[in-house]
Motif scaffolding. Structure first.
Motif, mmCIF file in Angstrom:
data_model
loop_
_atom_site.group_PDB
_atom_site.id
_atom_site.type_symbol
_atom_site.label_atom_id
_atom_site.label_comp_id
_atom_site.label_asym_id
_atom_site.label_seq_id
_atom_site.Cartn_x
_atom_site.Cartn_y
_atom_site.Cartn_z
ATOM 1 N N LEU A 174 2.546 7.181 -21.333
ATOM 2 C CA LEU A 174 3.709 6.295 -21.427
ATOM 3 C C LEU A 174 3.820 5.416 -20.188
ATOM 4 C CD1 LEU A 174 6.490 8.563 -22.996
ATOM 5 C CD2 LEU A 174 5.402 6.550 -24.023
ATOM 6 N N PHE A 175 3.528 5.989 -19.035
ATOM 7 C CA PHE A 175 3.553 5.220 -17.790
ATOM 8 C C PHE A 175 2.481 4.131 -17.822
ATOM 9 C CE2 PHE A 175 2.592 4.483 -13.280
ATOM 10 C CZ PHE A 175 3.862 4.259 -12.788
ATOM 11 N N ALA A 176 1.294 4.474 -18.294
ATOM 12 C CA ALA A 176 0.212 3.485 -18.411
ATOM 13 C C ALA A 176 0.582 2.385 -19.397
ATOM 14 C CB ALA A 176 -1.078 4.172 -18.849
ATOM 15 N N TRP A 177 1.194 2.770 -20.511
ATOM 16 C CA TRP A 177 1.629 1.778 -21.505
ATOM 17 C C TRP A 177 2.675 0.841 -20.929
ATOM 18 C CZ3 TRP A 177 6.414 0.844 -23.822
ATOM 19 C CH2 TRP A 177 6.405 -0.030 -24.900
ATOM 20 N N PHE A 178 3.610 1.390 -20.143
ATOM 21 C CA PHE A 178 4.648 0.572 -19.501
ATOM 22 C C PHE A 178 4.018 -0.447 -18.545
ATOM 23 C CE2 PHE A 178 7.250 0.013 -15.657
ATOM 24 C CZ PHE A 178 8.348 -0.664 -16.198
ATOM 25 N N LEU A 179 3.049 -0.002 -17.747
ATOM 26 C CA LEU A 179 2.378 -0.917 -16.820
ATOM 27 C C LEU A 179 1.603 -1.995 -17.566
ATOM 28 C CD1 LEU A 179 1.007 1.467 -14.037
ATOM 29 C CD2 LEU A 179 3.030 -0.001 -13.960
ATOM 30 N N TRP A 180 0.942 -1.602 -18.661
ATOM 31 C CA TRP A 180 0.187 -2.570 -19.456
ATOM 32 C C TRP A 180 1.112 -3.612 -20.062
ATOM 33 C CZ3 TRP A 180 0.200 -3.188 -24.941
ATOM 34 C CH2 TRP A 180 -0.756 -4.097 -25.408
ATOM 35 N N GLN A 181 2.262 -3.168 -20.582
ATOM 36 C CA GLN A 181 3.239 -4.101 -21.163
ATOM 37 C C GLN A 181 3.779 -5.056 -20.102
ATOM 38 O OE1 GLN A 181 2.901 -4.146 -24.591
ATOM 39 N NE2 GLN A 181 5.113 -4.020 -24.786
ATOM 40 N N TYR A 207 5.002 21.608 -15.189
ATOM 41 C CA TYR A 207 5.412 20.319 -15.754
ATOM 42 C C TYR A 207 5.490 19.200 -14.715
ATOM 43 C CZ TYR A 207 6.580 22.615 -20.158
ATOM 44 O OH TYR A 207 6.509 23.304 -21.348
ATOM 45 N N SER A 208 5.334 19.543 -13.434
ATOM 46 C CA SER A 208 5.490 18.529 -12.379
ATOM 47 C C SER A 208 4.202 17.784 -12.058
ATOM 48 C CB SER A 208 6.016 19.201 -11.099
ATOM 49 O OG SER A 208 5.072 20.142 -10.601
ATOM 50 N N ARG A 209 3.100 18.107 -12.736
ATOM 51 C CA ARG A 209 1.808 17.533 -12.352
ATOM 52 C C ARG A 209 1.743 16.005 -12.397
ATOM 53 N NH1 ARG A 209 -1.092 22.439 -15.535
ATOM 54 N NH2 ARG A 209 -0.750 23.989 -13.917
ATOM 55 N N PRO A 210 2.368 15.338 -13.394
ATOM 56 C CA PRO A 210 2.321 13.861 -13.367
ATOM 57 C C PRO A 210 2.918 13.250 -12.106
ATOM 58 C CG PRO A 210 3.044 14.631 -15.521
ATOM 59 C CD PRO A 210 3.018 15.831 -14.622
ATOM 60 N N LEU A 211 3.856 13.975 -11.458
ATOM 61 C CA LEU A 211 4.459 13.473 -10.226
ATOM 62 C C LEU A 211 3.434 13.323 -9.109
ATOM 63 C CD1 LEU A 211 7.740 15.616 -10.170
ATOM 64 C CD2 LEU A 211 7.469 13.250 -10.943
ATOM 65 N N PHE A 212 2.302 14.027 -9.234
ATOM 66 C CA PHE A 212 1.250 13.950 -8.227
ATOM 67 C C PHE A 212 0.062 13.121 -8.711
ATOM 68 C CE2 PHE A 212 3.300 18.163 -8.139
ATOM 69 C CZ PHE A 212 4.036 18.004 -6.970
ATOM 70 N N MET A 213 -0.285 13.257 -9.978
ATOM 71 C CA MET A 213 -1.460 12.565 -10.502
ATOM 72 C C MET A 213 -1.252 11.057 -10.563
ATOM 73 S SD MET A 213 -3.627 14.918 -10.795
ATOM 74 C CE MET A 213 -4.908 13.884 -11.516
ATOM 75 N N ILE A 214 -0.061 10.612 -10.965
ATOM 76 C CA ILE A 214 0.189 9.171 -11.094
ATOM 77 C C ILE A 214 0.111 8.467 -9.739
ATOM 78 C CG2 ILE A 214 1.934 7.445 -11.686
ATOM 79 C CD1 ILE A 214 2.738 9.256 -14.039
ATOM 80 N N PRO A 215 0.842 8.932 -8.697
ATOM 81 C CA PRO A 215 0.706 8.253 -7.396
ATOM 82 C C PRO A 215 -0.674 8.412 -6.776
ATOM 83 C CG PRO A 215 2.132 10.167 -7.201
ATOM 84 C CD PRO A 215 1.904 9.952 -8.660
ATOM 85 N N ALA A 216 -1.350 9.546 -7.018
ATOM 86 C CA ALA A 216 -2.706 9.718 -6.483
ATOM 87 C C ALA A 216 -3.643 8.692 -7.105
ATOM 88 C CB ALA A 216 -3.210 11.135 -6.751
ATOM 89 N N ALA A 217 -3.523 8.456 -8.415
ATOM 90 C CA ALA A 217 -4.344 7.450 -9.086
ATOM 91 C C ALA A 217 -4.008 6.048 -8.561
ATOM 92 C CB ALA A 217 -4.126 7.517 -10.594
ATOM 93 N N TYR A 218 -2.720 5.806 -8.329
ATOM 94 C CA TYR A 218 -2.294 4.504 -7.790
ATOM 95 C C TYR A 218 -2.928 4.249 -6.424
ATOM 96 C CZ TYR A 218 0.785 1.270 -5.285
ATOM 97 O OH TYR A 218 1.273 0.243 -4.516
ATOM 98 N N TYR A 219 -2.917 5.257 -5.564
ATOM 99 C CA TYR A 219 -3.492 5.070 -4.231
ATOM 100 C C TYR A 219 -5.015 5.072 -4.256
ATOM 101 C CZ TYR A 219 0.913 4.924 -1.780
ATOM 102 O OH TYR A 219 2.148 4.524 -1.307
ATOM 103 N N ALA A 220 -5.616 5.673 -5.272
ATOM 104 C CA ALA A 220 -7.063 5.529 -5.434
ATOM 105 C C ALA A 220 -7.388 4.087 -5.799
ATOM 106 C CB ALA A 220 -7.574 6.473 -6.528
ATOM 107 N N TYR A 221 -6.553 3.481 -6.635
ATOM 108 C CA TYR A 221 -6.720 2.068 -7.004
ATOM 109 C C TYR A 221 -6.617 1.183 -5.766
ATOM 110 C CZ TYR A 221 -6.139 -2.208 -9.770
ATOM 111 O OH TYR A 221 -6.295 -3.472 -10.324
ATOM 112 N N ARG A 222 -5.745 1.573 -4.835
ATOM 113 C CA ARG A 222 -5.561 0.796 -3.605
ATOM 114 C C ARG A 222 -6.484 1.283 -2.479
ATOM 115 N NH1 ARG A 222 -0.058 0.780 -1.481
ATOM 116 N NH2 ARG A 222 -1.023 -0.755 -0.100
#
Length: 198
Positions: A184-191, A54-69
């Protein structure tokens, strides 16, 4: 302090944090090895702890963020954390029959099979998924990246159920919960971005 300096400081702190957690991972792995533990059984036992599922989003979300950067070392660091999180948590005292059956099916399919084709297909599939995902964010196209995450997760569920049948059902809840958190995290950022524009 400028925004740029603030980002650089935070990025450095994140790298230090990744390094400390990887050091912890290496320490517990080495301690188990030098204690004479059967490392395959040790890792497999800890993998049954669903906290690592269940901990995978803790790694995928910041990894995607740093890929964006476009921060390669941060992406690699979070992927290393994702890999080592497999054995961070103690083996559970009891394991549900669904989880145990799913892991036994997984072990037989990828490691105890007469052919290595399923394992090769798994490695290739994960590699392609991650490359497409990080390429999308690297090109500053987060919606394409989000679509890849959703498609990849749904495909994983389909493959698990199609090949694992009843055992494969155990993959549904952890996969969908990860997908829910990410969306949900993506929706929050979009909002937030839409509110900033307004």
């Amino acid at each position: 302090m400028s925004d740029k300096d603030g980002h650089q400081t935070l990025d450095l702190l994140v790298l230090w944090l990744i390094g400390l957690i990887l050091l912890y991972s290496a320490t517990i792995f080495a301690a188990a090895y030098f204690s004479g533990a059967d490392m395959g059984a040790w890792v497999w036992g800890r993998h049954q702890n669903q906290f690592s599922w269940y901990s995978r989003p803790l790694f995928m979300i910041p990894a995607a963020y740093y890929a964006y950067r476009r921060k390669v070392w941060h992406i690699a660091g979070f992927m290393a954390l994702l890999a080592t999180s497999l054995f961070w948590f103690d083996a559970p005292a009891t394991v549900s029959t669904h989880v145990s059956a799913y892991l036994e099916w997984e072990k037989h399919l990828f490691f105890a099979n007469d052919t290595k084709l399923p394992l090769v297909a798994l490695i290739f599939g994960v590699f392609v998924f991650l490359m497409l995902l990080f390429y999308a964010f690297w090109q500053r196209n987060p919606w394409y990246g989000l679509a890849i995450i959703n498609a990849g997760t749904v495909l994983k569920i389909i493959v698990s159920v199609a090949f694992g049948q009843d055992e494969g059902m155990a993959a549904i809840v952890p996969s969908l919960s990860s997908l829910l958190v990410i969306n949900l995290f993506a929706w929050f950022l979009w909002q937030r971005k839409r509110n900033d524009r307004n």
